[in-house]
Design a protein around this motif. Structure first.
Motif, PDB file in Angstrom:
ATOM      1  N   ASP A  30       2.191  -6.916   8.257  1.00 36.51           N
ATOM      2  CA  ASP A  30       2.415  -7.595   6.985  1.00 36.51           C
ATOM      3  C   ASP A  30       1.880  -9.020   6.990  1.00 36.51           C
ATOM      4  OD1 ASP A  30       4.736  -7.171   8.791  1.00 36.51           O
ATOM      5  OD2 ASP A  30       5.604  -8.840   7.693  1.00 36.51           O
ATOM      6  N   ASN A  31       1.430  -9.499   8.145  1.00 35.22           N
ATOM      7  CA  ASN A  31       0.757 -10.803   8.224  1.00 35.22           C
ATOM      8  C   ASN A  31      -0.708 -10.713   7.798  1.00 35.22           C
ATOM      9  OD1 ASN A  31       0.683  -9.235  10.770  1.00 35.22           O
ATOM     10  ND2 ASN A  31      -0.705 -10.836  11.460  1.00 35.22           N
ATOM     11  N   VAL A  32      -1.195  -9.509   7.546  1.00 32.69           N
ATOM     12  CA  VAL A  32      -2.586  -9.291   7.113  1.00 32.69           C
ATOM     13  C   VAL A  32      -2.561  -8.673   5.713  1.00 32.69           C
ATOM     14  CG1 VAL A  32      -4.775  -8.151   7.618  1.00 32.69           C
ATOM     15  CG2 VAL A  32      -3.292  -8.889   9.506  1.00 32.69           C
ATOM     16  N   THR A  42      -6.865  -3.086  12.046  1.00 31.93           N
ATOM     17  CA  THR A  42      -6.245  -2.203  13.032  1.00 31.93           C
ATOM     18  C   THR A  42      -4.934  -2.815  13.502  1.00 31.93           C
ATOM     19  OG1 THR A  42      -7.353  -3.219  14.942  1.00 31.93           O
ATOM     20  CG2 THR A  42      -8.501  -1.406  13.841  1.00 31.93           C
ATOM     21  N   ASN A  43      -4.052  -1.952  14.001  1.00 25.22           N
ATOM     22  CA  ASN A  43      -2.798  -2.419  14.585  1.00 25.22           C
ATOM     23  C   ASN A  43      -2.610  -1.764  15.950  1.00 25.22           C
ATOM     24  OD1 ASN A  43      -2.268   0.170  13.660  1.00 25.22           O
ATOM     25  ND2 ASN A  43      -0.251  -0.318  12.834  1.00 25.22           N
ATOM     26  N   ILE A  73      23.444   2.578  10.621  1.00 22.22           N
ATOM     27  CA  ILE A  73      22.047   2.560  10.166  1.00 22.22           C
ATOM     28  C   ILE A  73      21.221   1.792  11.187  1.00 22.22           C
ATOM     29  CG2 ILE A  73      20.418   1.576   8.500  1.00 22.22           C
ATOM     30  CD1 ILE A  73      22.343   2.185   6.290  1.00 22.22           C
ATOM     31  N   ILE A  74      20.134   2.395  11.631  1.00 20.32           N
ATOM     32  CA  ILE A  74      19.110   1.669  12.389  1.00 20.32           C
ATOM     33  C   ILE A  74      17.899   1.553  11.488  1.00 20.32           C
ATOM     34  CG2 ILE A  74      17.563   1.637  14.371  1.00 20.32           C
ATOM     35  CD1 ILE A  74      19.632   3.082  15.986  1.00 20.32           C
ATOM     36  N   SER A  75      17.518   0.318  11.179  1.00 22.59           N
ATOM     37  CA  SER A  75      16.389   0.100  10.281  1.00 22.59           C
ATOM     38  C   SER A  75      15.113  -0.168  11.060  1.00 22.59           C
ATOM     39  CB  SER A  75      16.666  -1.082   9.348  1.00 22.59           C
ATOM     40  OG  SER A  75      15.541  -1.285   8.498  1.00 22.59           O
ATOM     41  N   VAL A  76      14.081   0.600  10.708  1.00 22.40           N
ATOM     42  CA  VAL A  76      12.746   0.410  11.272  1.00 22.40           C
ATOM     43  C   VAL A  76      11.759   0.138  10.134  1.00 22.40           C
ATOM     44  CG1 VAL A  76      11.219   1.295  13.082  1.00 22.40           C
ATOM     45  CG2 VAL A  76      13.476   2.296  12.814  1.00 22.40           C
ATOM     46  N   LEU A  77      12.275  -0.292   8.981  1.00 22.38           N
ATOM     47  CA  LEU A  77      11.414  -0.490   7.819  1.00 22.38           C
ATOM     48  C   LEU A  77      10.440  -1.640   8.044  1.00 22.38           C
ATOM     49  CD1 LEU A  77      13.895  -0.103   4.814  1.00 22.38           C
ATOM     50  CD2 LEU A  77      12.317   1.592   5.759  1.00 22.38           C
ATOM     51  N   PRO A  78       9.200  -1.504   7.565  1.00 14.04           N
ATOM     52  CA  PRO A  78       8.230  -2.592   7.669  1.00 14.04           C
ATOM     53  C   PRO A  78       8.531  -3.685   6.652  1.00 14.04           C
ATOM     54  CG  PRO A  78       7.305  -0.798   6.399  1.00 14.04           C
ATOM     55  CD  PRO A  78       8.645  -0.316   6.887  1.00 14.04           C
ATOM     56  N   GLY A  79       7.866  -4.828   6.813  1.00 11.49           N
ATOM     57  CA  GLY A  79       7.991  -5.898   5.830  1.00 11.49           C
ATOM     58  C   GLY A  79       7.078  -5.655   4.635  1.00 11.49           C
ATOM     59  N   ASN A 136      -1.222 -15.958   8.944  1.00 10.21           N
ATOM     60  CA  ASN A 136      -1.606 -14.866   8.058  1.00 10.21           C
ATOM     61  C   ASN A 136      -3.119 -14.768   7.897  1.00 10.21           C
ATOM     62  OD1 ASN A 136       1.074 -14.227   7.621  1.00 10.21           O
ATOM     63  ND2 ASN A 136       1.214 -15.385   5.716  1.00 10.21           N
ATOM     64  N   VAL A 137      -3.568 -13.531   7.757  1.00  9.92           N
ATOM     65  CA  VAL A 137      -4.958 -13.278   7.364  1.00  9.92           C
ATOM     66  C   VAL A 137      -4.899 -12.883   5.897  1.00  9.92           C
ATOM     67  CG1 VAL A 137      -7.043 -11.938   7.791  1.00  9.92           C
ATOM     68  CG2 VAL A 137      -5.524 -12.511   9.695  1.00  9.92           C
ATOM     69  N   ASP A 138      -5.092 -13.875   5.035  1.00  9.30           N
ATOM     70  CA  ASP A 138      -4.962 -13.662   3.590  1.00  9.30           C
ATOM     71  C   ASP A 138      -6.326 -13.774   2.924  1.00  9.30           C
ATOM     72  OD1 ASP A 138      -5.455 -16.390   3.737  1.00  9.30           O
ATOM     73  OD2 ASP A 138      -3.377 -16.955   3.273  1.00  9.30           O
ATOM     74  N   THR A 139      -6.335 -13.652   1.612  1.00 10.10           N
ATOM     75  CA  THR A 139      -7.609 -13.688   0.887  1.00 10.10           C
ATOM     76  C   THR A 139      -8.301 -15.031   1.040  1.00 10.10           C
ATOM     77  OG1 THR A 139      -6.414 -14.282  -1.147  1.00 10.10           O
ATOM     78  CG2 THR A 139      -6.915 -11.950  -0.792  1.00 10.10           C
TER      79      THR A 139
END
Length: 322
Positions: free
Chosen positions: A81-83, A96-97, A201-207, A58-61
């Protein structure tokens, strides 16, 4: 390639194709190879102006505090969501992604996973490999794609690519998202409402915190005993205990999963279920697509330091690509 006078911290292992470009372009420091990662960060922290990131760290604070001159985090993957992009944006750090370049590959995987799950193709293959076909035919599958209603949770780039493919199968399409996009598909403003009105249902939701375990007992009950749940978004969106119980008890018919809550660890109870098709997070996993993603990671870094513009900044970033 012109050498860019910038210290870059590579915190996750990259494909050789990507790492070779980073080594040529920048002074690339591989954190994942360091015997003591904390010591490397302490030594190089003030000089680091860029980070190449992936899902393995993760890139956290805490990390950003140790990189006071950080300008950009280029992340490998459409999900980030890792950033901590919100905190990065507040500090003026670009994130950026890698969207678009993987949309078709992931959409292909989603459709393939849906077909495999609904028609039980992996189970039929195992039936053949076990030598059972010589004495009996594989049972007719109770489910089909004929006259089915598909719900897509998260109608972004990947979701739309899935919808385009699904239309060719004759599926009627509905979707759930943060807002009504005023398009031809039927919109539902909650997952439960979507589940009540579709067969698959096909889920493409982000974390992230907003979507953590949103697929729960209530949603699976709403989907119903003929329902199929497919997830190629993020494993954290699913209450895996509730999903296991739903599959065991016939609350839903089947599930096809490419993502899990604690990858690469998959619950034994889930792996034991005959009505679950499980993949090891291979949604974008072709050489072609992973190279394209890696190239966009490199291009974001290069464009920032050469032209002052990121190519694909995320929404939280205080910068417009336009």
């Amino acid at each position: 390639m012109t050498k860019i006078d910038v210290d870059l911290l590579v915190i996750s292992e990259m494909r050789d194709y990507v790492q070779e470009q980073l080594d040529v372009r920048f002074r690339a420091h591989k954190l994942y190879e360091a015997p003591d990662a904390d010591a490397m960060i302490a030594e190089l922290g003030p000089s680091i102006r860029a980070v190449a990131a992936g899902s393995h760290r993760n890139v956290d604070t805490d990390l950003m505090d140790k990189l006071p001159n950080l300008e950009i985090v280029s992340n490998f993957g459409v999900g980030y969501d890792n950033v901590d992009a919100k905190s990065a944006g507040e500090r003026g750090i670009i994130v950026t992604n890698t969207p678009d370049v993987l949309s078709d590959e992931v959409a292909d995987t989603a459709i393939g996973l849906m077909i495999n799950t609904v028609r039980e193709l992996p189970q039929a293959e195992q039936f053949l490999r076990a030598g059972k076909w010589t004495s009996a035919n594989y049972p007719l599958t109770p489910n089909t794609l004929r006259e089915k209603r598909l719900g897509i949770a998260g109608l972004g780039r990947i979701g739309k690519s899935i919808a385009e493919r699904a239309e060719s199968f004759g599926l009627s399409i509905a979707y759930y998202g943060r807002s009504d996009q005023k398009i031809a598909y039927t919109y539902y403003d909650s997952l439960k409402a979507l589940a009540e009105n579709v067969d698959i249902i096909i889920s493409v939701l982000p974390g992230g915190t907003a979507t953590n375990k949103v697929y729960n007992e209530d949603v699976f009950k709403a989907l119903g005993p003929d329902g199929t749940f497919i997830n190629i978004g993020r494993g954290s969106t699913v209450d895996e205990d509730a999903l296991i119980e739903a599959l065991k008890n016939g609350t839903i018919r089947s599930a096809g999963l490419d993502v899990f809550d604690h990858e690469p660890h998959v619950p034994e109870a889930l792996m034991a279920l005959p009505n679950a098709v499980l993949l090891p997070h291979v949604g974008s996993g072709s050489v072609y697509t992973r190279n394209a993603m890696g190239q966009l990671l490199v291009d974001n870094l290069t464009n920032w330091f050469e032209n002052g513009k990121p190519i694909t900044p995320v929404a939280e970033t205080p910068f417009s690509a336009k």
